[in-house]
Design an enzyme around this catalytic site. Sequence first.
Site, short mmCIF file in Angstrom:
data_model
loop_
_atom_site.label_atom_id
_atom_site.label_comp_id
_atom_site.label_asym_id
_atom_site.label_seq_id
_atom_site.Cartn_x
_atom_site.Cartn_y
_atom_site.Cartn_z
N SER A 14 1.24 -1.29 0.32
CA SER A 14 0.46 0.25 0.27
C SER A 14 0.83 1.17 -0.28
O SER A 14 1.79 1.58 0.86
CB SER A 14 -0.91 0.26 1.08
OG SER A 14 -1.88 1.09 1.56
N LYS A 65 -13.57 -3.80 2.22
CA LYS A 65 -14.43 -2.88 2.58
C LYS A 65 -15.81 -3.41 2.63
O LYS A 65 -16.12 -2.73 2.89
CB LYS A 65 -13.90 -2.90 0.91
CG LYS A 65 -13.35 -1.86 0.92
CD LYS A 65 -13.03 -1.61 -1.00
CE LYS A 65 -11.29 -0.21 -1.00
NZ LYS A 65 -11.24 0.66 -2.59
N ASN A 149 -17.87 -10.17 -16.26
CA ASN A 149 -16.89 -10.69 -14.99
C ASN A 149 -17.70 -11.58 -15.66
O ASN A 149 -17.94 -12.73 -16.16
CB ASN A 149 -17.95 -10.54 -14.47
CG ASN A 149 -16.73 -10.68 -13.00
OD1 ASN A 149 -16.06 -9.96 -12.77
ND2 ASN A 149 -17.41 -11.57 -12.15
P1 ATR Z 1 -13.32 -9.51 -4.70
O1 ATR Z 1 -13.35 -9.80 -6.36
O2 ATR Z 1 -12.56 -10.70 -3.93
O3 ATR Z 1 -14.56 -8.71 -5.18
P2 ATR Z 1 -11.36 -8.11 -6.62
O4 ATR Z 1 -10.13 -7.89 -6.32
O5 ATR Z 1 -12.08 -7.21 -5.57
O6 ATR Z 1 -11.70 -9.07 -5.47
O7 ATR Z 1 -12.15 -8.89 -7.87
C1 ATR Z 1 -11.20 -9.56 -8.58
C2 ATR Z 1 -12.06 -8.86 -10.12
O8 ATR Z 1 -10.89 -9.57 -11.12
C3 ATR Z 1 -13.31 -9.85 -10.33
O9 ATR Z 1 -14.14 -9.20 -10.90
C4 ATR Z 1 -12.54 -11.48 -10.49
O10 ATR Z 1 -13.47 -11.97 -11.48
P3 ATR Z 1 -14.08 -12.89 -10.63
O11 ATR Z 1 -15.12 -12.60 -9.79
O12 ATR Z 1 -15.14 -14.29 -11.35
O13 ATR Z 1 -13.29 -13.21 -9.67
C5 ATR Z 1 -11.53 -10.55 -11.87
N1 ATR Z 1 -10.75 -11.69 -11.82
C6 ATR Z 1 -9.44 -11.89 -11.38
N2 ATR Z 1 -8.71 -12.90 -11.31
C7 ATR Z 1 -9.39 -13.08 -12.82
C8 ATR Z 1 -9.22 -14.48 -13.82
N3 ATR Z 1 -7.85 -14.92 -13.96
N4 ATR Z 1 -9.61 -14.07 -15.26
C9 ATR Z 1 -10.91 -12.74 -15.31
N5 ATR Z 1 -11.41 -12.09 -13.72
C10 ATR Z 1 -10.18 -11.87 -12.79
#
Ligand code: ATR
Length: 263
Positions: A14, A65, A149
């Site tokens: 951070s 959050k 998504n």
């Molecule tokens: P959280 O889902 O816990 O809120 P975030 O870091 O705020 O975490 O969000 C991660 C985002 O990145 C999500 O939209 C996630 O998609 P999923 O809901 O399908 O998990 C997306 N994301 C992370 N890795 C990904 C990947 N390899 N391919 C596509 N989307 C990915």
Amino acid sequence: MKKFFVIGNPIEHSLSPKLHNYWIKLNNLKAFYDKKKLNISELNNLIKEVREKKIDGLNVTVPFKNSVIPFLDKLSNEAQKTQSVNTIYYSDGMVIGHNTDIEGFELAIKHTNYDIVGKNILILGAGGVSPSIIVALKNMSAKKIFISNRTQRKAENLKKTFNEIEIIEWGTTPDFDMVINATSLGLKNDENIILDYPTVSSEKFFYDVIYNPSETNFLKSAKKNGNKIENGKKMFVYQAQASFKIWNNLEPQVDDKVMELLN
Ligand code: ATR
């Protein structure tokens, strides 16, 4: 001495302490800002310390959050709408959760000189930051908001709150003016987002919430194809500015020096 923390897990990377301590020093405030790595079981006790005025303010980042909300006494309208809290403070006997990511995104776009009015916008990702971006885009009068998504169920959940958004299947591309990467894809240098770049004309605006690396592959490809690009650094700085203003009752300066500080 006022005490502030950013809480999250992981938290090592951070840049909030660097930015806030810079502003604290610049304004000769008796305060310090540090980072704290937490487990979810420790949230309750930490919020208690805000209630007991041992801590003057908190920033909240991934993954707390939303999960911090049950421990708070009151939410601002922005936090309520997004179910996302990134700023906590004490006022009138209550611990209040607020969201400055909305304001951060709006100010970032304003300072990029892009007019959202009447634009079709595609948001990639339905994670923690997406509700704040949707609210900001609505505030700025976007014409249409598409969400895509990988896990469609999460996009459908967002639609329950924001009925006007349209869900697009992951991997397909509607006709858009601006596309926002709100996923974590790109944090690692070898990660790519599958977008059909050649069919996307060259006058689009590609925005990435990620600011480290400063140019993700998503932005690099967009730039190569002649599009306008912007990373999430300004959003980060302006959400921090809004938090600082709430806690210290003064608006810290955002200038080139602040931007360089985060390079
Ligand atoms: P959280 O889902 O816990 O809120 P975030 O870091 O705020 O975490 O969000 C991660 C985002 O990145 C999500 O939209 C996630 O998609 P999923 O809901 O399908 O998990 C997306 N994301 C992370 N890795 C990904 C990947 N390899 N391919 C596509 N989307 C990915």
